[in-house]
Design a protein around this motif. Sequence first.
Motif, PDB file in Angstrom:
ATOM      1  N   ALA A   9       0.827  -1.208   0.000  1.00  0.00           N
ATOM      2  CA  ALA A   9       0.000   0.000   0.000  1.00  0.00           C
ATOM      3  C   ALA A   9       0.862   1.257   0.000  1.00  0.00           C
ATOM      4  O   ALA A   9       0.419   2.315  -0.428  1.00  0.00           O
ATOM      5  CB  ALA A   9      -0.923  -0.002   1.207  1.00  0.00           C
ATOM      6  N   ASP A  10       2.102   1.167   0.483  1.00  0.00           N
ATOM      7  CA  ASP A  10       2.994   2.320   0.539  1.00  0.00           C
ATOM      8  C   ASP A  10       3.803   2.512  -0.732  1.00  0.00           C
ATOM      9  O   ASP A  10       4.530   3.499  -0.850  1.00  0.00           O
ATOM     10  CB  ASP A  10       3.956   2.175   1.722  1.00  0.00           C
ATOM     11  N   ALA A  11       3.694   1.598  -1.677  1.00  0.00           N
ATOM     12  CA  ALA A  11       4.488   1.689  -2.905  1.00  0.00           C
ATOM     13  C   ALA A  11       3.948   2.786  -3.818  1.00  0.00           C
ATOM     14  O   ALA A  11       2.756   3.094  -3.808  1.00  0.00           O
ATOM     15  CB  ALA A  11       4.465   0.353  -3.635  1.00  0.00           C
ATOM     16  N   PHE A  12       4.851   3.377  -4.595  1.00  0.00           N
ATOM     17  CA  PHE A  12       4.445   4.369  -5.582  1.00  0.00           C
ATOM     18  C   PHE A  12       3.848   3.645  -6.778  1.00  0.00           C
ATOM     19  O   PHE A  12       4.224   2.527  -7.099  1.00  0.00           O
ATOM     20  CB  PHE A  12       5.648   5.190  -6.030  1.00  0.00           C
ATOM     21  N   ARG A  13       2.900   4.283  -7.445  1.00  0.00           N
ATOM     22  CA  ARG A  13       2.252   3.710  -8.626  1.00  0.00           C
ATOM     23  C   ARG A  13       2.566   4.586  -9.834  1.00  0.00           C
ATOM     24  O   ARG A  13       2.599   5.811  -9.727  1.00  0.00           O
ATOM     25  CB  ARG A  13       0.729   3.661  -8.455  1.00  0.00           C
TER      26      ARG A  13
END
Length: 129
Positions: A9-13
Amino acid sequence: MTFMREKSADAFRNIGEMAEALGVRTHILRYWEEQFPMLRPLTRAGGRRLYRPDDVALLHTIHRLLYEEGYTVKGARRFLTEGGAQDAQPKAPAPAPAAPAPTQSSISAFDFGALQAVRDRLASALAAA
């Protein structure tokens, strides 16, 4: 054969991932960046956009306002700038009040002259265009 792992959920997209997640084309997300000043993804070399978790949440809110709640872009922008972002949880739509059924007297009392005047004005405007 490669298997893609689910991102945390904390990853960049990137823009492609967000477009796919929201079910819109990438140019729509670029347009939203122009229309919603609070949406500012990181930009890397070559103009690649990376959406942070806060940007992802904002994109989901914008999508919900536009596609589910029927806001215009201007209305959604106003909603978000006037503090509606704290209120951004999906809400159940309020049931529409039932309109009374027209009676014969209300139908016959309708001003057809006004309706015909509107029709004539529209016809003349279309002819002039």
